[in-house]
Structure formats: C-alpha cells, structure tokens
Design an enzyme around this catalytic site. Structure first.
Site, short mmCIF file in Angstrom:
data_model
loop_
_atom_site.label_atom_id
_atom_site.label_comp_id
_atom_site.label_asym_id
_atom_site.label_seq_id
_atom_site.Cartn_x
_atom_site.Cartn_y
_atom_site.Cartn_z
N GLU A 1 0.80 -1.22 0.00
CA GLU A 1 0.00 0.00 0.00
C GLU A 1 0.84 1.27 0.00
O GLU A 1 0.53 2.22 -0.74
CB GLU A 1 -0.95 0.00 1.20
CG GLU A 1 -2.08 -1.00 1.11
CD GLU A 1 -3.10 -0.63 0.05
OE1 GLU A 1 -3.10 0.51 -0.43
OE2 GLU A 1 -3.93 -1.50 -0.31
N THR A 2 1.87 1.34 0.83
CA THR A 2 2.62 2.60 0.96
C THR A 2 4.14 2.40 0.95
O THR A 2 4.87 3.29 1.38
CB THR A 2 2.23 3.32 2.26
OG1 THR A 2 2.62 2.51 3.39
CG2 THR A 2 0.73 3.61 2.31
#
Length: 416
Positions: free
Chosen positions: A141-142
C-alpha cells in the site's frame, strides 16, 4: 487499501520519489497546481456542496464541522481518469506481481518484520491474521510508509462523489470522513492527505473502513493510522479478521494439477474441502500434503499454462481489502516471501499475447449477448468475466480454464 489502490498522480511523481528516498510519511498537503484543467463534468459544484451540507446535517454531523469543511471543498478533475487506470486491473498479472514482489521489497520487508516482531506477533496471536500478511499489505500500500499519498482527502472524496462512476460510494465515504472529524480522529483543517481515492495512513484505510474497523492498538486513547504503526498493524488485522480470515490459517497454496484434471472444478464459486481436492489428484507445489478441514477454491489466473492456486477464505479477505485478483495474489505471494517460503514453482505465460482493454470489453459484450453474465463491459478481467468465459468454453467443448485468449475472441467474432 480496502477496495481501491494508492496511485501516484503524474503531478506528484517528483514528490513521491523524494518521499521514498526519505523513507517518511508524506502527510503534508501538496501545493495546488498553478492552473487546473477544466472540470470534466456538468455538475454545479456549489449547488452540490449545498445539497451535501444539508445531507450531512441530517446525518447528524455537527454544524461546526459542516461549515468548516464543506464550503472549502475543491474539485480535482485530474483524479477522474485514475479510476479507470488502476494498474491491478490493466497490467498483466505477472508484471504487477513482479513489481510488488521485488527483491528490494522482500529484503526490506523481512528487516521490518524482524524489527517489529514483538508487536506483529502479538497482533497475529490476537487476530489470527498472519504477521507476514500485515507487513505485505503495508509494503504494497505505501512501500512500508514511504509514500502515503499527497492528495487532499476531503477534496478527493468530494470530486469523486460529485462526478464519477461511483458517486454514492464516495458520498458515503465523505460523510464518514466528516464523522471522523466530529469524533476528533481527523482534523477539519488542514486536510489529511492520502491516495487519489481518499484512502489514508500506513495501510490506506478509507474513512468508512476507519470508522468500522480501526482500533487503538497501542492503548494511548486515540487511533492514529499515520503515526502509530501499532494502530495501523492492529487495524489492518482487525479488518482482515472481520472480512473472514480463518484464524491461524494461510491464504492458500500454489498447487499442481493431475493429467486429465476435471476443469469444471475450477472457479471462485466451486469450494470444496481440501480432502476432496487431494482425492482429485491436486497436490501442493512444495510437495507438502494438503491437510486440514478448510474449504478451498481453485484459481487459474492465466489459464492452464500458468500457475494454479488453491485459495482459502484468507485470500477472499484480501480481496475485500482490494477487489483485484492481481492485488490479492501479489500480497499473498509477498507474504510468503517475507515468511521465508519458496517462490512460484510454475512460470507465467509471459509470451502469450494478451487481449487489450478494448478487446476484453468486446469479449464481455459478445459473451453477454449469448447469455453469459460477464459483468459490466469495462475491459477489466474480473471474476464474473472469467466465469462467463469458462461457461462458454464448456459449451463449446474447449478446455474451461476461464482464460480469455485472442483465439477465443476470434471464435466469438466468427459466430457473429
């Protein structure tokens, strides 16, 4: 990010590289561009804001929050094309997985898994969700917190709620964001920043998901999905557990199929016990036995020429985080690597020509015209399209592996 993905708008690429090199969270708002393209829609945004403000008051949002946030909302028209360009839906699955399960990400993920072992192991023990899956989602995700997004969240939600293909969904998410403000979980100003779709924090929670599933993992009396890794890890595990992860069990396994396999058993709607799969001659690719009382389905993401997987409800829980087979499989395989398990035994059919988005849309339309439910003709290969392909293949006497090929499309065209 539950039900969507973090994507970096072109205007943010330079900023995102800097964020990745710094290894910190990108939580400050990006400066607005000097000029904005004209908004791609006919909506009267001022009228829309007045209508939304009335709805928010009716829903119980405080006047302070409504009057502080809603009048300042801006449209960000550059976000609209991103909803149709999500890489997990338009890139070949092997390219998407290669980019996710990279050597650099595996190495860093293993270091971070070890660094946060005490916290992650405690969360895994309480939730039943494997620690490596939590770390894999964080990485996917990040990039382990290196890039949490630079789009003003309330503006993003207002843009997609006022113009776009899922206005009702984003309207409810904006209401959820205002609720978070009322509860002191988010600031009214300045806006938090996140993905183009309004997802936030280390593991990219939408506001509604934050409301329903975020938890105070570190016990400090507040939920901080940006600055507290314990909160982010515990909330991610809580979401997956609530989505049906079988406690203490894996997402699934790569498997091998016997000669003469009955392809009618394949498909996301054909669950049966592991013992039944073993009786059908299915074996794990790593040579270990298929054991336990779980039910599983057979996933054939690229037809009979590529890797094949048995999936538990754990995989389907990841799909609820992001409704893409490519995303879920990338997270699952990254998790395996972080846990020290072997990579794929079978090769992807990389040399096989793929249908374009336009060709996939045509395929969906032609299948629908023959009575097969292939879903919305959007050019994206999802579960319903694969099921429709499998149904047509069975009727036509072909191997029903659910994989759309150029030959299959040519056959449909020839039938008129």
């Amino acid at each position: 990010m539950p039900n969507r993905c973090l994507r970096r708008p072109a205007a943010a690429l330079v900023l995102s590289v800097a964020a990745l090199l710094a290894g910190g969270c990108a939580t400050s708002p990006a400066a607005p561009p000097a000029t904005r393209p004209p908004f791609a829609g006919n909506v009267d945004f001022d009228a829309w804001k007045r209508d939304f403000a009335a709805e928010a008051r009716t829903a119980g949002i405080s006047e302070v929050t409504v009057s502080t946030v809603v009048p300042r909302l801006r449209q960000l028209p550059e976000l609209l094309p991103l909803d149709r360009q999500q890489p997990e839906f338009v890139k070949p699955i092997w390219s998407y997985i290669d980019a996710t399960v990279s050597n650099a990400r595996i190495e860093r993920g293993r270091r971070l898994r070890a660094e946060h072992a005490a916290t992650l192991d405690a969360i895994a023990a309480r939730s039943g969700v494997p620690a490596e899956i939590i770390v894999a989602i964080w990485g996917k995700e990040t990039d382990f917190g290196g890039y949490t997004g630079r789009t003003p969240v309330y503006d993003a939600l207002a843009t997609l709620a006022s113009t776009g293909r899922r206005q009702a969904f984003y309207r409810s998410e904006l209401l959820a964001a205002l609720t978070l403000i009322d509860r002191g979980m988010l600031p009214a100003s300045p806006q938090p920043t996140g993905s183009w779709a309004g997802a936030m924090g280390q593991t990219q929670f939408m506001p509604g998901t934050w409301l329903r599933h975020a938890v105070d993992g570190d016990g400090d009396g507040r939920i901080d999905l940006y600055g507290s890794l314990t909160d982010a890890f515990a909330s991610t595990a809580a979401y997956l557990a609530a989505s049906g992860w079988p406690a203490g069990q894996p997402w699934g396994w790569e498997v091998r199929l016997p000669a003469g396999f009955d392809w009618s058993l394949a498909g996301e709607d054909r669950a049966q016990p592991l013992a039944a799969w073993a009786a059908a001659g299915v074996t794990r690719a790593d040579g270990r036995p298929l054991a336990g009382g779980l039910n599983a389905t057979l996933l054939v993401p690229t037809g009979r020429q590529g890797p094949v997987f048995l999936l538990t409800d754990g995989f389907r829980a990841i799909m609820k985080y992001n409704a893409s087979t490519s995303y879920a499989l990338a997270v699952a395989l990254l998790g395996d690597q972080l846990a020290g398990r072997p990579g794929l035994a079978a090769d992807w059919p990389r040399s096989q020509p793929l249908l374009s988005v336009a060709e996939t849309r045509e395929l969906q339309e032609r299948l629908a015209a023959r009575g097969y439910d292939s879903g919305t003709p959007d050019g994206m290969l999802g579960t319903r399209t694969r099921t429709a392909v499998r149904g047509y293949q069975q009727r036509a006497g072909m191997v029903p592996d659910g994989w759309p090929t150029a030959e299959l499309l040519a056959r449909l065209r020839a039938e008129g």
